[in-house]
Design a protein around this motif. Structure first.
Motif: not given
Length: 279
Positions: A57-81
């Motif tokens: 919360r203090d750094q205003r961030m979320y950290v996703a781990r393990g086959n992480a995926k972010a999607a918006r519209g038609g763009v997808t970002v995949r990574a380990d973290t």
């Protein structure tokens, strides 16, 4: 809100904060966590991960781990973290930047980028891909572009900038330079194709028959013609032409040494080996 596979959960508003807090406190074996936030005026961003999502919360961030995926519209970002940085906008979670580490793949229906690390700016729709063991790479279906240091893709401008031993390859044609700037357009079928490439520093254009070198170059993809200037050398077999400026037609195989800038006359030189099979 987009539909997701059964077993995935998508939440919004204050529920995001509660879910992220639970993820941060949960045991490591929690699977298939997700949350959704906004990204300016371009719609929601959904982040998913197998091994949990941590809310800092203090750094205003979320950290996703393990086959992480972010999607918006038609763009997808995949990574380990994946790290999603956000700002508060009238009570909403506005995600503006994604930082990806490990086996990064950034994809849309027109291009796919690969790297060991990447940063994706959602406000500007710009991806910067990095890699040491494996060079960052951009594939459009017609062109493959790689770089040693970094590879940027400006989605809205449809421009790729490759830095450090940059290479663009299509069929039997390769363009290499310290820096390459590739400009793209959509063809009639909706496929992304390169229309022009600007090359700076130790430019080398290679085809099945010729090798052309210069300090700088501009390549027109439609006409398959390159203008080179500065220490130009054009080699075919054992024959070589030297000058300060040249036009190289990669389709016809015809190369022309041109006058210098502003029509200045400069001496050119040719070296022809009579034992060469090339005429």
């Amino acid at each position: 809100m987009r539909a997701y596979r059964p077993g995935r959960r998508t939440v919004c508003g204050w529920t995001i904060l509660m879910l992220a807090l639970c993820c941060a406190m949960a045991a490591p074996d929690i699977r298939a966590q997700s949350f959704s936030g906004q990204a300016g005026d371009d719609g929601p961003v959904t982040v998913e991960a197998d091994d949990g999502i941590e809310w800092i919360r203090d750094q205003r961030m979320y950290v996703a781990r393990g086959n992480a995926k972010a999607a918006r519209g038609g763009v997808t970002v995949r990574a380990d973290t994946l790290t999603a940085l956000y700002r508060d906008a009238n009570g909403a979670t506005d995600i503006y930047r994604l930082e990806a580490i490990g086996n990064v793949v950034i994809s849309s229906d027109k291009q796919t980028g690969y790297g060991e690390r990447a940063v994706y700016d959602l406000d500007e729709a710009v991806a910067v891909m990095l890699g040491k063991q494996a060079p960052p790479r951009l594939e459009t279906g017609t062109e493959t572009i790689t770089a040693r240091d970094s590879l940027e893709y400006w989605e809205q401008r449809q421009i790729a900038v490759a830095r450090g031993n940059a290479t663009a390859k299509k069929d039997d044609r390769t363009i290499r330079a310290d820096t390459l700037i590739a400009r793209f357009e959509e063809d009639a079928g909706g496929k992304l194709v390169a229309t022009r490439m600007d090359a700076v520093g130790d430019v080398v254009i290679t085809t099945a028959e010729d090798v052309a070198r210069g300090d700088e170059g501009i390549y027109n993809v439609d006409s398959e013609t390159a203008i080179l200037q500065g220490n130009v050398r054009i080699t075919r077999g054992e024959n070589q032409l030297n000058g300060e400026r040249a036009e190289v037609n990669l389709k016809t195989g015809i190369s022309k040494l041109l006058s210098g800038p502003d029509g200045a006359k400069q001496r050119v030189r040719g070296l022809f080996n009579p034992k060469s099979d090339n005429k």
